[in-house]
Design a protein around this motif. Structure first.
Motif, PDB file in Angstrom:
ATOM      1  N   THR A   1       0.706  -1.317  -0.117  1.00 12.67           N
ATOM      2  CA  THR A   1       0.047   0.117   0.080  1.00 12.67           C
ATOM      3  C   THR A   1       0.814   1.285   0.036  1.00 12.67           C
ATOM      4  O   THR A   1       0.686   2.029  -0.719  1.00 12.67           O
ATOM      5  N   LEU A   2       1.679   1.461   1.111  1.00 13.16           N
ATOM      6  CA  LEU A   2       2.676   2.687   0.890  1.00 13.16           C
ATOM      7  C   LEU A   2       3.489   2.698  -0.142  1.00 13.16           C
ATOM      8  O   LEU A   2       3.633   3.791  -0.754  1.00 13.16           O
TER       9      LEU A   2
ATOM     10  N   GLU B   1       2.082   4.182  -3.118  1.00 13.51           N
ATOM     11  CA  GLU B   1       1.859   5.379  -3.488  1.00 13.51           C
ATOM     12  C   GLU B   1       3.209   6.206  -3.524  1.00 13.51           C
ATOM     13  O   GLU B   1       3.255   7.184  -4.312  1.00 13.51           O
ATOM     14  N   ILE B   2       4.248   5.672  -2.847  1.00  8.61           N
ATOM     15  CA  ILE B   2       5.822   6.119  -3.340  1.00  8.61           C
ATOM     16  C   ILE B   2       5.988   5.993  -4.534  1.00  8.61           C
ATOM     17  O   ILE B   2       6.440   6.924  -5.153  1.00  8.61           O
TER      18      ILE B   2
ATOM     19  N   ARG C   1      -6.398  -1.058  -1.649  1.00  9.13           N
ATOM     20  CA  ARG C   1      -5.351  -0.144  -1.166  1.00  9.13           C
ATOM     21  C   ARG C   1      -4.292   0.381  -2.168  1.00  9.13           C
ATOM     22  O   ARG C   1      -3.419   1.045  -1.809  1.00  9.13           O
TER      23      ARG C   1
ATOM     24  N   GLY D   1       9.061   1.190   1.815  1.00  9.84           N
ATOM     25  CA  GLY D   1       7.656   1.582   1.327  1.00  9.84           C
ATOM     26  C   GLY D   1       6.878   0.165   1.806  1.00  9.84           C
ATOM     27  O   GLY D   1       5.634   0.083   1.675  1.00  9.84           O
TER      28      GLY D   1
END
Length: 130
Positions: free
Chosen positions: A41-42, A45-46, A73, A128
């Motif tokens: 998920t993170l 986005e990164i 997500r 991430g």
């Protein structure tokens, strides 16, 4: 009144809006080598943001596969990606976002399967994953 710097750009320039920032250095970003560890998920986005900003080189390390639960997500994955390695799927989608991007997907565990040489080769390391 201080002198005003005139900035010009062509509408065809993908980064025209960013170049309006006086301190922005698009050439520096294009030359940057970034290691992103994790494509969940993170990490999604990164990675998406790095591609949109015009970072030139991304090394992506993740050992997991896409699961259906990731779809709510993670913007880089689709239902048809279920069971595929996250790093490989994300690399394909990042190239769709920015065809100028060089992305190297590495399927493996950062602690045990990726050597320190990779860390020495990059300018920035971003975690991430959890």
């Amino acid at each position: 009144m201080p002198d005003r710097m005139e900035l010009t750009f062509t509408p065809e320039d993908r980064y025209a809006r960013l170049r309006l920032i006086s301190w922005w250095d698009q050439d520096l970003l294009r030359a940057a080598k970034v290691l992103v560890v994790g494509a969940g998920t993170l990490g999604n986005e990164i990675l998406k943001n790095l591609a949109l900003l015009g970072v030139g080189h991304i090394f992506l390390v993740d050992m997991d596969r896409v699961e259906l639960s990731n779809l709510s997500r993670a913007v880089l994955f689709r239902a048809t990606d279920e069971g595929k390695f996250k790093a490989k799927v994300a690399a394909v989608r990042l190239r769709e976002i920015n065809p100028e991007l060089e992305v190297v997907p590495i399927v493996g565990n950062i602690n045990f399967e990726v050597g320190l040489g990779l860390f020495r080769h990059v300018d920035v390391v971003i975690g991430g994953g959890g």
